[in-house]
Design a protein around this motif. Structure first.
Motif, PDB file in Angstrom:
ATOM      1  N   LEU A 124      62.863  64.518 -45.119  1.00 32.51           N
ATOM      2  CA  LEU A 124      62.101  64.978 -46.279  1.00 32.51           C
ATOM      3  C   LEU A 124      61.237  66.185 -45.944  1.00 32.51           C
ATOM      4  O   LEU A 124      61.166  67.143 -46.732  1.00 32.51           O
ATOM      5  N   ALA A 125      60.562  66.177 -44.795  1.00 33.60           N
ATOM      6  CA  ALA A 125      59.727  67.317 -44.408  1.00 33.60           C
ATOM      7  C   ALA A 125      60.584  68.567 -44.233  1.00 33.60           C
ATOM      8  O   ALA A 125      60.194  69.675 -44.638  1.00 33.60           O
ATOM      9  N   HIS A 126      61.752  68.395 -43.630  1.00 35.42           N
ATOM     10  CA  HIS A 126      62.667  69.524 -43.451  1.00 35.42           C
ATOM     11  C   HIS A 126      63.107  70.079 -44.805  1.00 35.42           C
ATOM     12  O   HIS A 126      63.129  71.308 -45.016  1.00 35.42           O
ATOM     13  N   ALA A 127      63.455  69.200 -45.742  1.00 34.97           N
ATOM     14  CA  ALA A 127      63.910  69.636 -47.060  1.00 34.97           C
ATOM     15  C   ALA A 127      62.806  70.339 -47.847  1.00 34.97           C
ATOM     16  O   ALA A 127      63.088  71.199 -48.695  1.00 34.97           O
ATOM     17  N   LEU A 128      61.550  69.987 -47.550  1.00 28.36           N
ATOM     18  CA  LEU A 128      60.412  70.648 -48.195  1.00 28.36           C
ATOM     19  C   LEU A 128      60.123  72.016 -47.590  1.00 28.36           C
ATOM     20  O   LEU A 128      59.271  72.755 -48.088  1.00 28.36           O
ATOM     21  N   GLY A 129      60.812  72.345 -46.499  1.00 27.51           N
ATOM     22  CA  GLY A 129      60.672  73.670 -45.898  1.00 27.51           C
ATOM     23  C   GLY A 129      59.718  73.757 -44.742  1.00 27.51           C
ATOM     24  O   GLY A 129      59.453  74.855 -44.225  1.00 27.51           O
ATOM     25  N   ALA A 130      59.174  72.635 -44.289  1.00 28.39           N
ATOM     26  CA  ALA A 130      58.199  72.645 -43.197  1.00 28.39           C
ATOM     27  C   ALA A 130      58.880  72.892 -41.854  1.00 28.39           C
ATOM     28  O   ALA A 130      60.077  72.661 -41.685  1.00 28.39           O
ATOM     29  N   GLU A 131      58.092  73.361 -40.893  1.00 32.97           N
ATOM     30  CA  GLU A 131      58.508  73.352 -39.491  1.00 32.97           C
ATOM     31  C   GLU A 131      58.245  71.946 -38.980  1.00 32.97           C
ATOM     32  O   GLU A 131      57.130  71.453 -39.051  1.00 32.97           O
ATOM     33  N   VAL A 132      59.281  71.277 -38.473  1.00 39.29           N
ATOM     34  CA  VAL A 132      59.194  69.846 -38.199  1.00 39.29           C
ATOM     35  C   VAL A 132      59.392  69.564 -36.710  1.00 39.29           C
ATOM     36  O   VAL A 132      60.338  70.078 -36.091  1.00 39.29           O
ATOM     37  N   THR A 133      58.513  68.724 -36.159  1.00 44.96           N
ATOM     38  CA  THR A 133      58.571  68.327 -34.756  1.00 44.96           C
ATOM     39  C   THR A 133      58.614  66.806 -34.657  1.00 44.96           C
ATOM     40  O   THR A 133      57.903  66.121 -35.400  1.00 44.96           O
ATOM     41  N   LEU A 134      59.415  66.291 -33.772  1.00 44.32           N
ATOM     42  CA  LEU A 134      59.411  64.863 -33.485  1.00 44.32           C
ATOM     43  C   LEU A 134      58.678  64.598 -32.188  1.00 44.32           C
ATOM     44  O   LEU A 134      58.979  65.210 -31.151  1.00 44.32           O
ATOM     45  N   PHE A 135      57.686  63.703 -32.226  1.00 43.81           N
ATOM     46  CA  PHE A 135      57.082  63.138 -31.020  1.00 43.81           C
ATOM     47  C   PHE A 135      57.861  61.874 -30.659  1.00 43.81           C
ATOM     48  O   PHE A 135      58.037  60.986 -31.499  1.00 43.81           O
ATOM     49  N   THR A 136      58.311  61.772 -29.438  1.00 42.89           N
ATOM     50  CA  THR A 136      59.021  60.579 -29.008  1.00 42.89           C
ATOM     51  C   THR A 136      58.696  60.261 -27.557  1.00 42.89           C
ATOM     52  O   THR A 136      58.337  61.148 -26.777  1.00 42.89           O
ATOM     53  N   ARG A 137      58.810  58.981 -27.195  1.00 51.55           N
ATOM     54  CA  ARG A 137      58.638  58.548 -25.811  1.00 51.55           C
ATOM     55  C   ARG A 137      59.988  58.374 -25.118  1.00 51.55           C
ATOM     56  O   ARG A 137      60.031  58.046 -23.936  1.00 51.55           O
TER      57      ARG A 137
ATOM     58  N   LEU B 146      53.504  63.345 -47.532  1.00 50.05           N
ATOM     59  CA  LEU B 146      53.976  64.735 -47.514  1.00 50.05           C
ATOM     60  C   LEU B 146      53.525  65.464 -48.768  1.00 50.05           C
ATOM     61  O   LEU B 146      53.093  66.627 -48.711  1.00 50.05           O
ATOM     62  N   ARG B 147      53.596  64.799 -49.897  1.00 48.60           N
ATOM     63  CA  ARG B 147      53.169  65.418 -51.154  1.00 48.60           C
ATOM     64  C   ARG B 147      51.650  65.473 -51.265  1.00 48.60           C
ATOM     65  O   ARG B 147      51.092  66.478 -51.724  1.00 48.60           O
ATOM     66  N   HIS B 148      50.973  64.394 -50.843  1.00 47.51           N
ATOM     67  CA  HIS B 148      49.510  64.368 -50.958  1.00 47.51           C
ATOM     68  C   HIS B 148      48.864  65.484 -50.145  1.00 47.51           C
ATOM     69  O   HIS B 148      47.877  66.089 -50.583  1.00 47.51           O
ATOM     70  N   TRP B 149      49.425  65.753 -48.955  1.00 46.29           N
ATOM     71  CA  TRP B 149      48.873  66.813 -48.100  1.00 46.29           C
ATOM     72  C   TRP B 149      49.606  68.142 -48.305  1.00 46.29           C
ATOM     73  O   TRP B 149      49.518  69.032 -47.463  1.00 46.29           O
ATOM     74  N   ASN B 150      50.287  68.273 -49.432  1.00 40.62           N
ATOM     75  CA  ASN B 150      50.840  69.549 -49.902  1.00 40.62           C
ATOM     76  C   ASN B 150      51.738  70.239 -48.886  1.00 40.62           C
ATOM     77  O   ASN B 150      51.639  71.454 -48.639  1.00 40.62           O
ATOM     78  N   VAL B 151      52.630  69.486 -48.296  1.00 42.05           N
ATOM     79  CA  VAL B 151      53.558  70.057 -47.319  1.00 42.05           C
ATOM     80  C   VAL B 151      54.558  70.965 -48.015  1.00 42.05           C
ATOM     81  O   VAL B 151      55.135  70.616 -49.046  1.00 42.05           O
TER      82      VAL B 151
END
Length: 356
Positions: free
Chosen positions: A193-206, A167-172
């Motif tokens: 963590l992605a949510h806390a960084l402010g990103a729009e977050v999607t879960l892929f699930t089966r 997440l940090r390496h790709w500057n999320v």
């Protein structure tokens, strides 16, 4: 230094009480009384020699939270009584390019693993956190922020940093669109963590039925990866996809959901891809498939501080040390939300009888 813990004696043995020898502390060492230790899927792989490099007896555990009991004469960052953590490494060469850039996990000489490795100086085997105490150079110890739940913080030392580092390496950040494949120990931390960084977050699930939990953990959207219409609806959408699936699986369907210059990063699986990876979407969209493993000590401290500021810990089920074999069986069935954590105070029940 005589230490009591749990070990396995072979790939087919169950974990059982075991007394073993740790190296004597050096002047730059911190001696830590272990309070909690997370149970990582790699502990199971190592115990059963799934990767082919395990040796025995093996004491697993690399999501370690403890209290400093003593420090060496040259230690400056810690004192007795401090709450601290140790992750997957306890040493590295310190002078190669990755080490000099704070990326000890990629040490060119090979880092020294917390368990299942050998000390660089005296060649003694390293043993993990399923035990009462551990010794480590202060360089590989991190501070636990005040107020952070200690048991819930344990999985941050592996599951947390494994998802934080990419997440940090790709500057999320706030403009980022991030997807997470899989909702387990790694996946649930990636969502948080992605949510806390402010990103729009999607879960892929089966799996149908994970929506409520995924939204609680920070997902804005849920996409059923077996539903063709849902997959088409997110084509070209994501800047970064974090793939946490721990077994061989087909990543080709996800590549079309990456945006121009987007990256799918594998963090959960070691091995060959099946079916073969198609390069067509990579070439036509300048997309990338990458890999990432844990994180350096500086970014592990950064993550821990971030979690302290945002009140982020892992969702855990606390177990006694004596329940570890059952926990392994349940972990194989994905029967945990989302990480087992051992309360090492439970070791005292075995130690009283001196079972070895």
């Amino acid at each position: 230094m005589k230490v009591f813990g749990y070990a396995t004696q072979s790939p087919t043995s169950k974990l059982a009480p075991h007394r073993f020898e740790r190296r004597e502390p050096r002047k730059d060492d911190v001696v830590i009384e272990i309070l909690y230790c997370g149970v990582c899927h790699s502990d199971l792989h190592m115990a059963r020699n799934d990767w082919g490099w395990s040796f025995y007896p093996l004491v697993p555990g690399h999501e370690i939270i403890g209290r400093v009991s003593s420090v060496g004469s040259s230690v400056t960052r810690f004192k007795a009584g401090d709450h601290v953590g140790i992750g997957c490494m306890v040493d590295s060469c310190g002078h190669c390019s990755p080490c000099e850039h704070g990326l000890e996990q990629y040490c060119e000489e090979g880092n020294t693993l917390t368990y299942g490795s050998y000390d660089r100086l005296d060649k003694m085997p390293t043993y993990g956190g399923y035990s009462e105490k551990i010794v480590s150079s202060e360089r590989f110890v991190v501070k636990i922020p005040d107020g952070l739940d200690l048991a819930g913080a344990a999985p941050l030392l592996c599951a947390g940093i494994t998802t934080w580092s990419p997440l940090r390496h790709w500057n999320v950040g706030k403009e980022s669109k991030v997807a997470v494949i899989g909702l387990g120990g790694l996946g649930h931390m990636a969502l948080k963590l992605a949510h806390a960084l402010g990103a729009e977050v999607t879960l892929f699930t089966r799996s149908i039925g994970k929506e409520e939990d995924a939204r609680r953990l920070g997902a804005d959207h849920i996409v059923l990866s077996t539903d063709e219409k849902q997959m088409v609806s997110v084509q070209g959408h994501f800047d970064l996809i974090i793939d946490t699936v721990p077994y061989v699986h087909d990543i080709n369907p996800y590549l079309s959901t990456l945006s121009l210059n987007g990256t799918l990063v594998l963090v959960g699986y070691l091995g060959g891809l099946e079916p073969i990876l198609s390069t067509v979407p990579l070439i036509l969209g300048r997309k990338s498939v990458a890999g990432s493993i844990i994180g350096g000590i500086a970014e592990t401290q950064e993550m821990m501080n971030f979690c302290g500021e945002h009140g982020i810990t892992s969702d855990i089920e606390v177990i006694k040390m004596q329940e570890i074999n059952t926990a392994y069986e349940r972990m194989q069935k994905s029967d945990v939300k989302y990480r087992f954590v051992i309360d090492l105070a439970s070791l005292k029940a075995d130690k009283k009888g001196e079972i070895v």
